[in-house]
Design a protein around this motif. Sequence first.
Motif, PDB file in Angstrom:
ATOM      1  N   GLY A 631       0.813  -1.209   0.000  1.00 39.91           N
ATOM      2  CA  GLY A 631       0.000   0.000   0.000  1.00 39.91           C
ATOM      3  C   GLY A 631       0.842   1.253   0.000  1.00 39.91           C
ATOM      4  N   LYS A 632       0.158   2.372   0.092  1.00 42.54           N
ATOM      5  CA  LYS A 632       0.823   3.672   0.058  1.00 42.54           C
ATOM      6  C   LYS A 632       0.283   4.523   1.205  1.00 42.54           C
ATOM      7  N   VAL A 633       1.184   5.151   1.939  1.00 42.91           N
ATOM      8  CA  VAL A 633       0.779   6.029   3.037  1.00 42.91           C
ATOM      9  C   VAL A 633       0.120   7.278   2.448  1.00 42.91           C
ATOM     10  N   VAL A 634      -1.130   7.538   2.868  1.00 40.61           N
ATOM     11  CA  VAL A 634      -1.848   8.689   2.314  1.00 40.61           C
ATOM     12  C   VAL A 634      -2.023   9.812   3.340  1.00 40.61           C
ATOM     13  N   LYS A 635      -1.911   9.455   4.650  1.00 38.84           N
ATOM     14  CA  LYS A 635      -2.077  10.501   5.664  1.00 38.84           C
ATOM     15  C   LYS A 635      -1.436  10.027   6.969  1.00 38.84           C
ATOM     16  N   ILE A 636      -0.740  10.948   7.622  1.00 45.57           N
ATOM     17  CA  ILE A 636      -0.117  10.634   8.908  1.00 45.57           C
ATOM     18  C   ILE A 636      -0.776  11.482   9.992  1.00 45.57           C
ATOM     19  N   VAL A 637      -1.184  10.840  11.072  1.00 49.02           N
ATOM     20  CA  VAL A 637      -1.804  11.525  12.205  1.00 49.02           C
ATOM     21  C   VAL A 637      -1.040  11.125  13.472  1.00 49.02           C
ATOM     22  N   ASP A 638      -1.393  11.726  14.572  1.00 46.65           N
ATOM     23  CA  ASP A 638      -0.650  11.481  15.811  1.00 46.65           C
ATOM     24  C   ASP A 638      -0.703  10.025  16.252  1.00 46.65           C
ATOM     25  N   PHE A 639      -1.833   9.364  16.003  1.00 51.05           N
ATOM     26  CA  PHE A 639      -2.009   8.007  16.532  1.00 51.05           C
ATOM     27  C   PHE A 639      -1.704   6.908  15.513  1.00 51.05           C
ATOM     28  N   GLY A 640      -1.237   7.295  14.324  1.00 58.35           N
ATOM     29  CA  GLY A 640      -0.904   6.276  13.339  1.00 58.35           C
ATOM     30  C   GLY A 640      -0.853   6.832  11.919  1.00 58.35           C
ATOM     31  N   ALA A 641      -0.980   5.934  10.946  1.00 59.57           N
ATOM     32  CA  ALA A 641      -0.939   6.327   9.535  1.00 59.57           C
ATOM     33  C   ALA A 641      -2.048   5.608   8.764  1.00 59.57           C
ATOM     34  N   PHE A 642      -2.663   6.352   7.868  1.00 58.90           N
ATOM     35  CA  PHE A 642      -3.666   5.751   6.983  1.00 58.90           C
ATOM     36  C   PHE A 642      -2.972   5.299   5.695  1.00 58.90           C
ATOM     37  N   VAL A 643      -3.214   4.054   5.336  1.00 58.94           N
ATOM     38  CA  VAL A 643      -2.564   3.455   4.164  1.00 58.94           C
ATOM     39  C   VAL A 643      -3.622   3.013   3.162  1.00 58.94           C
ATOM     40  N   ASN A 644      -3.449   3.448   1.909  1.00 58.04           N
ATOM     41  CA  ASN A 644      -4.305   2.965   0.806  1.00 58.04           C
ATOM     42  C   ASN A 644      -3.699   1.639   0.322  1.00 58.04           C
ATOM     43  N   GLN A 657       1.560  -0.467  15.851  1.00 56.49           N
ATOM     44  CA  GLN A 657       1.687  -1.568  14.897  1.00 56.49           C
ATOM     45  C   GLN A 657       2.659  -1.265  13.753  1.00 56.49           C
ATOM     46  N   ILE A 658       3.395  -0.114  13.919  1.00 57.02           N
ATOM     47  CA  ILE A 658       4.308   0.259  12.833  1.00 57.02           C
ATOM     48  C   ILE A 658       5.633  -0.489  12.956  1.00 57.02           C
ATOM     49  N   PRO A 666       4.382   8.683  14.382  1.00 54.35           N
ATOM     50  CA  PRO A 666       4.526   7.890  13.147  1.00 54.35           C
ATOM     51  C   PRO A 666       5.479   8.513  12.138  1.00 54.35           C
ATOM     52  N   SER A 667       5.582   9.829  12.138  1.00 53.08           N
ATOM     53  CA  SER A 667       6.435  10.493  11.152  1.00 53.08           C
ATOM     54  C   SER A 667       7.913  10.224  11.393  1.00 53.08           C
ATOM     55  N   ASP A 668       8.235   9.573  12.531  1.00 53.09           N
ATOM     56  CA  ASP A 668       9.629   9.215  12.768  1.00 53.09           C
ATOM     57  C   ASP A 668      10.137   8.238  11.707  1.00 53.09           C
ATOM     58  N   VAL A 669       9.222   7.380  11.189  1.00 56.46           N
ATOM     59  CA  VAL A 669       9.656   6.366  10.206  1.00 56.46           C
ATOM     60  C   VAL A 669       8.859   6.419   8.889  1.00 56.46           C
ATOM     61  N   LEU A 670       7.753   7.137   8.882  1.00 55.64           N
ATOM     62  CA  LEU A 670       6.898   7.158   7.684  1.00 55.64           C
ATOM     63  C   LEU A 670       6.731   8.570   7.150  1.00 55.64           C
ATOM     64  N   LYS A 671       6.479   8.652   5.870  1.00 48.23           N
ATOM     65  CA  LYS A 671       6.110   9.926   5.257  1.00 48.23           C
ATOM     66  C   LYS A 671       5.038   9.663   4.210  1.00 48.23           C
TER      67      LYS A 671
END
Length: 710
Positions: A631-644, A657-658, A666-671
């Motif tokens: 999938g692809k990360v579409v949005k990052i929020v404080d409690f996690g990331a939304f993935v399409n 669960q990351i 989450p932004s520590d490892v995802l963008k």
Amino acid sequence: MFNIVKKEMEWGHDTLTLETGKIARQADGCVIATYGETSVMAAVTYAKQPKPGQDFFPLTVHYNEKYYAAGKVPGGFFKREARPTEKETLTSRLIDRPIRPLFVEGFKNEVLVICTVLSHDLENDPDVVAMIAASAALTISGAPFMGPIAGARVGFVDGEYVLNPSVDDMQNLKTNPEQRLDLVVAGTRDAVMMVESEAYELSESEMLGAVKFGHDQMQPVIDLIVSLAEDAAKEPMDFQAPDYSELFEAVKAAGEQKMRDAYAITDKQDRTAAVSAAKDAIKAELSEEQLEDPNLGTALKKLESKVLRGDVVKNGKRIDGRGLDTVRPIVSEVGLLPRTHGSALFTRGETQGLVVTTLGTGDDEQMIDALHGTYKSNFLLHYNFPPYSVGEVGRFGPPGRREIGHGKLAWRALQAVLPTATDFPYTIRLVSEITESNGSSSMATVCGGSLSMMDAGVPLKAPVAGVAMGLVLEDDGDYAVLTDILGDEDHLGDMDFKVAGTEDGITSLQMDIKVAGITPEIMEKALEQAKAGRVHILGEMAKALTEGRNEFSAHAPRIETMQVPTDKIREVIGSGGKVIREIVEVSGAKVDIQDDGTIKIASANGEAIQKAYDMINSIVAEPEEGKVYKGKVVKIVDFGAFVNFFGKRDGLVHVSQIENRRLNHPSDVLKEGQEVWVKLLGFDDRGKVRLAMKMVDQETGQEAKDESAE
């Protein structure tokens, strides 16, 4: 004002009515035949004098369907019936063939038969009704017609013959395994005159039984026509066949031996030239008066017939020296044309067909607008007969009645062995180019068509071959059945009998008889001899190819099919077709969506098909719990990331669960925009998707083996 005569009877499952005296009273004969609620008007006119110098019988039959008969408006710009459809052309030939031999010999006056469909109940096919109407109109017209004839359609279900099966039963013959036959038979009280059929590997005895059944069932119709004629027939024309016996004796004396010598030549071109020279030599010995006799052409043809026929029956000797049951030498070749999807060259003696197969998609299916409704055909066969095939200079243009008729005969022979659309989702177009002809190019089309389709990779149920049989029947009852007839044997013989099929049975039978004396025993012998010829030809074809190739041509489209729920079709198409257009543009494949949820994806490129398949699948399929998706990360929020991760479906990867360590954010490892591998853990109480990354190797997409990682 009207002198109406009307006769009716119960026939099969409906009432048959014949009526005359009310409509088209200036025609020599006009009858409206009605069966159920299908009505056809046949009007007959004939010239009272022949054209001077005319040495052939100018009979013309036109069958035409009016769309108003089924409560329809014609399609197209002009909204008017235009050139004859294939169905109209074939039915015109169907009526012409049994009535032509029944006019008194020597009658050369122009005859016009026009059959018009006035009403169609969408159950009873108008073709047999038109044949009955034409026969009745000719019988009451006063023309020297030695009828009447009648016709009947015969089906075959569970070992039982069926009289006049419905249009739907015959239309769906291929998809209905219970229906195995669509046969039309026409004949007089004493003899069968014509047979036309489409079958699914019937045995010779089953086919002969169908012909006998149809002939028996039409007898009451002949009685009905006779009853109508007793009350409504006009005075018969005072026609006396011209006596040209003296002229014939002069022609015979002048050139019988020359004609025998000419017909002893085996090569067609040389023989044709020799026959022409013999005719010129005969004419050179005739008087001026004899040369001007309008029956000279008939006398010359009678001499040809006498020479050819006498040798065949008495000596068992044919024009080209073959035995009665011998098939000419055969050469079969496949794969001749490099850019086509399939090709074959079938040569039998001096008859040759180059048959080419093209595989298409659903977009290439032919839309056929018929009285009983519009339907699609995914098997097309087009037959071409250029003048050079017989060494002549002549008309070259659109196909005539003969080409359409021969093409349909070959179509009937081959369609019985085609794979189902679900097993082979291609549109198949066969084109037969007849490059040489000396006897039965339609059967060469069957043989070449079978080989060409196998060369293209079409998985036929079995190879099909066809053979043309002939008959010479003498006045004393002696006869000879000929296998694989030449053109001259066709023209001067008494029967043209074409049989096509597999080793297991007949798929098509067409029979035209020119004399009223063919017994069931003769037909049975012809069918037996035809089977032997067919099996021999199949053996010769097998030297080139015995089954469909496993690989398609590199230039042929590949088609994959998938089935989606019908309630998902709207999602695949999208608003205004937006989604399906995007799928086609992105993948490069053609996509055809049918109402039942069948989707055909076509391209010569396998990757394009897979891409389109995946895009459609992501729209219609449901994600599976426990499965790993990219999938692809579409949005990052404080409690996690939304993935399409599945089509347009998004899910939440909770911060816990990351990775297998505590993260501040989450932004520590995802963008956003980053591609990741996720596992579908399930759905929460509100149906929200729960995803996880930490147990999936982000390099390989493989789930980690360590149970503690979860």
